[in-house]
Design a protein around this motif. Structure first.
Motif, PDB file in Angstrom:
ATOM      1  N   PRO A  49       0.794  -1.232   0.000  1.00 34.35           N
ATOM      2  CA  PRO A  49       0.000   0.000   0.000  1.00 34.35           C
ATOM      3  C   PRO A  49       0.826   1.282   0.000  1.00 34.35           C
ATOM      4  O   PRO A  49       0.474   2.249  -0.697  1.00 34.35           O
ATOM      5  CB  PRO A  49      -0.835  -0.121   1.268  1.00 34.35           C
ATOM      6  CG  PRO A  49      -0.996  -1.598   1.475  1.00 34.35           C
ATOM      7  CD  PRO A  49       0.326  -2.176   1.040  1.00 34.35           C
TER       8      PRO A  49
ATOM      9  N   VAL B  69      -4.543   1.587   2.274  1.00 42.19           N
ATOM     10  CA  VAL B  69      -4.976   0.190   2.455  1.00 42.19           C
ATOM     11  C   VAL B  69      -5.288  -0.401   1.084  1.00 42.19           C
ATOM     12  O   VAL B  69      -5.579   0.324   0.134  1.00 42.19           O
ATOM     13  CB  VAL B  69      -6.219   0.092   3.370  1.00 42.19           C
ATOM     14  CG1 VAL B  69      -5.878   0.497   4.788  1.00 42.19           C
ATOM     15  CG2 VAL B  69      -7.361   0.950   2.826  1.00 42.19           C
ATOM     16  N   ARG B  70      -5.233  -1.701   1.003  1.00 39.27           N
ATOM     17  CA  ARG B  70      -5.462  -2.397  -0.263  1.00 39.27           C
ATOM     18  C   ARG B  70      -6.968  -2.560  -0.495  1.00 39.27           C
ATOM     19  O   ARG B  70      -7.575  -3.540  -0.083  1.00 39.27           O
ATOM     20  CB  ARG B  70      -4.766  -3.755  -0.231  1.00 39.27           C
ATOM     21  CG  ARG B  70      -4.849  -4.550  -1.550  1.00 39.27           C
ATOM     22  CD  ARG B  70      -4.224  -5.914  -1.390  1.00 39.27           C
ATOM     23  NE  ARG B  70      -2.806  -5.801  -1.115  1.00 39.27           N
ATOM     24  CZ  ARG B  70      -1.860  -5.638  -2.043  1.00 39.27           C
ATOM     25  NH1 ARG B  70      -2.205  -5.563  -3.317  1.00 39.27           N
ATOM     26  NH2 ARG B  70      -0.600  -5.534  -1.703  1.00 39.27           N
ATOM     27  N   GLU B  71      -7.566  -1.566  -1.125  1.00 37.07           N
ATOM     28  CA  GLU B  71      -8.987  -1.671  -1.439  1.00 37.07           C
ATOM     29  C   GLU B  71      -9.313  -0.801  -2.637  1.00 37.07           C
ATOM     30  O   GLU B  71      -8.635   0.192  -2.925  1.00 37.07           O
ATOM     31  CB  GLU B  71      -9.855  -1.270  -0.248  1.00 37.07           C
ATOM     32  CG  GLU B  71      -9.734   0.178   0.162  1.00 37.07           C
ATOM     33  CD  GLU B  71     -10.620   0.516   1.364  1.00 37.07           C
ATOM     34  OE1 GLU B  71     -11.144   1.641   1.393  1.00 37.07           O
ATOM     35  OE2 GLU B  71     -10.775  -0.335   2.265  1.00 37.07           O
ATOM     36  N   ILE B  72     -10.367  -1.149  -3.334  1.00 34.49           N
ATOM     37  CA  ILE B  72     -10.806  -0.393  -4.510  1.00 34.49           C
ATOM     38  C   ILE B  72     -11.355   0.962  -4.066  1.00 34.49           C
ATOM     39  O   ILE B  72     -12.074   1.055  -3.061  1.00 34.49           O
ATOM     40  CB  ILE B  72     -11.866  -1.193  -5.286  1.00 34.49           C
ATOM     41  CG1 ILE B  72     -11.241  -2.452  -5.886  1.00 34.49           C
ATOM     42  CG2 ILE B  72     -12.511  -0.346  -6.380  1.00 34.49           C
ATOM     43  CD1 ILE B  72     -12.236  -3.370  -6.570  1.00 34.49           C
ATOM     44  N   GLY B  73     -11.020   1.997  -4.810  1.00 31.67           N
ATOM     45  CA  GLY B  73     -11.461   3.346  -4.490  1.00 31.67           C
ATOM     46  C   GLY B  73     -10.342   4.237  -3.971  1.00 31.67           C
ATOM     47  O   GLY B  73     -10.482   5.464  -3.934  1.00 31.67           O
ATOM     48  N   GLN B  74      -9.237   3.626  -3.558  1.00 28.68           N
ATOM     49  CA  GLN B  74      -8.123   4.400  -3.028  1.00 28.68           C
ATOM     50  C   GLN B  74      -7.501   5.320  -4.086  1.00 28.68           C
ATOM     51  O   GLN B  74      -7.165   6.465  -3.802  1.00 28.68           O
ATOM     52  CB  GLN B  74      -7.050   3.447  -2.477  1.00 28.68           C
ATOM     53  CG  GLN B  74      -7.429   2.766  -1.199  1.00 28.68           C
ATOM     54  CD  GLN B  74      -7.148   3.620   0.033  1.00 28.68           C
ATOM     55  OE1 GLN B  74      -6.045   3.644   0.555  1.00 28.68           O
ATOM     56  NE2 GLN B  74      -8.156   4.337   0.481  1.00 28.68           N
TER      57      GLN B  74
ATOM     58  N   TYR C  44      -9.474   8.476  -4.668  1.00 28.32           N
ATOM     59  CA  TYR C  44      -9.329   9.338  -3.492  1.00 28.32           C
ATOM     60  C   TYR C  44      -7.982  10.048  -3.500  1.00 28.32           C
ATOM     61  O   TYR C  44      -7.903  11.267  -3.339  1.00 28.32           O
ATOM     62  CB  TYR C  44      -9.517   8.501  -2.226  1.00 28.32           C
ATOM     63  CG  TYR C  44      -9.038   9.153  -0.957  1.00 28.32           C
ATOM     64  CD1 TYR C  44      -9.424  10.452  -0.611  1.00 28.32           C
ATOM     65  CD2 TYR C  44      -8.194   8.473  -0.081  1.00 28.32           C
ATOM     66  CE1 TYR C  44      -8.979  11.042   0.566  1.00 28.32           C
ATOM     67  CE2 TYR C  44      -7.745   9.053   1.089  1.00 28.32           C
ATOM     68  CZ  TYR C  44      -8.139  10.335   1.413  1.00 28.32           C
ATOM     69  OH  TYR C  44      -7.692  10.924   2.567  1.00 28.32           O
TER      70      TYR C  44
ATOM     71  N   TRP D 147      -2.086  -4.729  -7.324  1.00 27.30           N
ATOM     72  CA  TRP D 147      -3.071  -3.844  -6.694  1.00 27.30           C
ATOM     73  C   TRP D 147      -4.448  -4.153  -7.273  1.00 27.30           C
ATOM     74  O   TRP D 147      -4.575  -4.457  -8.461  1.00 27.30           O
ATOM     75  CB  TRP D 147      -2.672  -2.392  -6.971  1.00 27.30           C
ATOM     76  CG  TRP D 147      -3.362  -1.418  -6.042  1.00 27.30           C
ATOM     77  CD1 TRP D 147      -4.354  -0.562  -6.353  1.00 27.30           C
ATOM     78  CD2 TRP D 147      -3.089  -1.241  -4.658  1.00 27.30           C
ATOM     79  NE1 TRP D 147      -4.737   0.148  -5.243  1.00 27.30           N
ATOM     80  CE2 TRP D 147      -3.977  -0.258  -4.171  1.00 27.30           C
ATOM     81  CE3 TRP D 147      -2.200  -1.836  -3.748  1.00 27.30           C
ATOM     82  CZ2 TRP D 147      -3.990   0.176  -2.853  1.00 27.30           C
ATOM     83  CZ3 TRP D 147      -2.210  -1.412  -2.428  1.00 27.30           C
ATOM     84  CH2 TRP D 147      -3.097  -0.428  -1.986  1.00 27.30           C
ATOM     85  N   PRO D 148      -5.513  -4.092  -6.461  1.00 23.20           N
ATOM     86  CA  PRO D 148      -6.829  -4.550  -6.929  1.00 23.20           C
ATOM     87  C   PRO D 148      -7.504  -3.643  -7.963  1.00 23.20           C
ATOM     88  O   PRO D 148      -8.574  -3.998  -8.470  1.00 23.20           O
ATOM     89  CB  PRO D 148      -7.654  -4.580  -5.634  1.00 23.20           C
ATOM     90  CG  PRO D 148      -6.974  -3.632  -4.717  1.00 23.20           C
ATOM     91  CD  PRO D 148      -5.510  -3.756  -5.041  1.00 23.20           C
ATOM     92  N   GLU D 149      -6.913  -2.507  -8.286  1.00 24.64           N
ATOM     93  CA  GLU D 149      -7.461  -1.632  -9.320  1.00 24.64           C
ATOM     94  C   GLU D 149      -6.296  -0.965 -10.046  1.00 24.64           C
ATOM     95  O   GLU D 149      -5.152  -0.968  -9.573  1.00 24.64           O
ATOM     96  CB  GLU D 149      -8.375  -0.567  -8.726  1.00 24.64           C
ATOM     97  CG  GLU D 149      -7.681   0.336  -7.711  1.00 24.64           C
ATOM     98  CD  GLU D 149      -8.593   1.408  -7.133  1.00 24.64           C
ATOM     99  OE1 GLU D 149      -9.570   1.797  -7.814  1.00 24.64           O
ATOM    100  OE2 GLU D 149      -8.309   1.885  -6.014  1.00 24.64           O
TER     101      GLU D 149
END
Length: 546
Positions: free
Chosen positions: A3, A140-145, A148, A189-191
């Motif tokens: 991250p 953090v490792r999540e979609i939307g980062q 942002y 990375w997830p995205e």
């Protein structure tokens, strides 16, 4: 990709998309992801990176780069006291309206208040000095980062440049980063980390201001303070009005300039006839101007394209975004000021060329830089001495936001790096000592062509010309105001490998200034502090006699 690495990669890419072309980093562990991302962008030729070991130097180097390029510049620090060391540069950027972007690395919030190493409360550490503060959450490792991060960077740059507010200045993005702090192997990375196909994530468009019309009539003068720009010159020439332009106004050129305005305001009866003043920029340099702007019988109109405006005397009758002149003044008002200036100039020049004096040295340096050259001038006596010179380079740079002496060498280095040709700096001995770390430049860093001229009067020379310098206060003057330091500047330069030369005559100074500027070098000219007050009095007296 972990991250912290993903975050730094996206932030640096978005900054470049938003117009960043220079960046400054001070080394640290917590800021490693950002430092590595900027280094990779430098290697790819997307921007130019500058590394400095002292955060105070780094901050003012960024200030110089901003003043030289007009573009926003980020500065990266690790956590703790490193961030606080940027405070002087942030204050100067705030009061000068400069787009300095502070990327302060931090520990994750869970470590605050728990005694963790190098961890303090960095939230809004610069208070109201910044145009925007935002703490970016710990990555953090999540979609939307990605959206942002990119959106917030674009918003920060827009706030720094004043794109919507017309109030540019520094911003702080506090960046909590969790380990690992260097690139690691792992799952993708997830995205997508990519930005828009072209340009920034959010393109922010400026708000256009309305022009106000000024008509001839009252006997008008134009005062151009720091950062006034050519708008002040154009207004003076369009209105056929005298122009009182400070050295760092970027307006001190053209037929309307009254070079001896500061002395004429003290010694000529024309001052009593002034009825209206148009103020551009941020005038800070002289008490005669402050006195003029405080007069109850003078109409003061402030031209301020940004959100804030200067009016310390609380006398402004109007504040406008910009102005246009309806018609020129058809009287002989400008010609009378020009005649007074032409008559005064020989008397001033005679006193300035009588041996080595602060104003005389400033005149030599101004002439060496040339009308179109770049000159960085320190606060205190140096900029006031330059104000009396017959030639003031149009690209004169000074930190007049708060008029401090700190960071002058670093500002000069930054401006010189942004300049395409040789750059000069005029600086007093205390300002030189205050930022001597600015001469410490690593072997892999770009080095500009910069000639630093130090006027060494062995202490606080400006106090000799103020109330504190009155003979009635002589018993404590030397210790608490004069502050002699007896420092060997040649030895200090030798410690950093900076070429140095001491000059003892005006002829030696001119010869030293005539040599080619290649790399950074220092010329020291020593002057006695005891002559400052008498010279200032002689200059005013000389003009009363012409």
């Amino acid at each position: 990709m972990n991250p912290s690495t993903a975050f730094a990669t996206v932030v640096v890419d978005e900054l470049i998309r938003c117009g960043v072309r220079e960046a400054v980093v001070s080394p640290g562990s917590r800021s490693a992801p950002l430092a590595l991302a900027f280094a990779e962008a430098d290697r790819a030729g997307r921007l130019r990176l500058h590394v400095r070991i002292d955060e105070r130097t780094a901050g003012f180097l960024a200030i110089g780069l901003i003043r030289g390029t007009g573009l926003p510049v980020p500065v990266v620090t690790t956590s703790g006291t490193a961030v606080a060391n940027l405070h002087p540069a942030v204050l100067e950027a705030s009061h000068s309206g400069l787009p300095l972007i502070v990327l302060s690395a931090d520990r994750p919030p869970a470590l605050r208040g728990a005694g963790a190493n190098q961890t303090t409360d960095q939230l809004k550490v610069f208070g109201s000095a910044v145009r925007l503060f935002h703490e970016l959450g710990t990555p953090v490792r999540e979609i939307g980062q990605v959206a942002y991060w990119r959106s917030q960077v674009a918003r920060a740059v827009a706030n720094a440049t004043g794109a919507r507010s017309a109030d540019p200045g520094p911003v702080q993005l506090n960046c909590p980063l969790a380990e690992p702090l260097v690139p690691t192997d792992g799952e993708d990375w997830p995205e997508s980390l990519d930005g828009r196909s072209t340009g920034p994530w959010t393109a922010v468009h400026a708000v256009a201001g309305q022009l106000s019309t000024v008509s001839p009539g009252p006997k008008t003068v134009v005062v151009a303070g720091d950062g006034a720009s050519q708008a002040a010159r154009l207004a003076a020439e369009s209105g056929h009005w005298p122009l009182f332009a400070e050295p760092s106004s970027r307006a001190r050129t053209g037929p309307a300039v009254i070079s001896a305005y500061r002395l004429l305001l003290q010694a000529n009866d024309l001052v009593s006839e002034i009825e209206r003043v148009l103020v551009f920029g941020h005038p800070t340099l002289s008490r005669p101007i402050s006195k003029l702007l405080a007069r109850a019988d003078v109409e003061v109109i402030v031209v301020a394209p940004t959100g804030l405006w200067p009016d310390p005397a609380r006398r402004a009758a109007a504040v406008v975004t910009g102005l246009q002149v309806a018609a020129p003044d058809t009287t002989d008002w400008l010609e009378r000021w020009q005649q007074a200036d032409q008559t005064a100039r020989p008397a001033i020049d005679k006193l300035l060329t009588d041996g080595l004096t602060g104003p005389g040295i400033a005149a030599f340096v101004g002439a060496a830089a040339g009308a179109d050259g770049m000159l960085v001038v320190a606060s205190s006596n140096a900029v006031r001495d330059l104000d009396l010179a017959p030639v003031v380079p149009i690209r004169t740079i000074a930190n007049r936001g708060l008029a401090g002496i700190d960071g002058t060498i670093s500002t000069a280095v930054g401006a010189a790096l942004a300049n395409a040709g040789p750059t000069y700096a005029l600086i007093g001995d205390l300002a030189f000592l205050h930022d001597s770390n600015g001469l410490i430049i690593g072997p892999d860093e770009a080095r500009p062509d910069l000639r630093i001229v130090v006027v060494n009067d062995n202490g606080g020379g400006i106090f000799s010309t103020l109330e504190q310098g009155d003979p009635n206060h002589a018993s404590h003057f030397e210790r608490v105001f004069g502050t002699p330091h007896n420092t060997d500047l040649g030895a200090l330069c030798a410690a950093t490998g900076t070429p140095y030369k001491l000059v003892e005559t005006a002829e030696a100074l001119q010869a030293a200034l005539a040599s080619t500027v290649a790399g950074i070098d220092v010329i020291e000219a020593r002057v006695p502090r005891s002559t400052h007050r008498p010279l200032a009095e002689e200059l005013v007296a000389a003009l009363r006699g012409v």
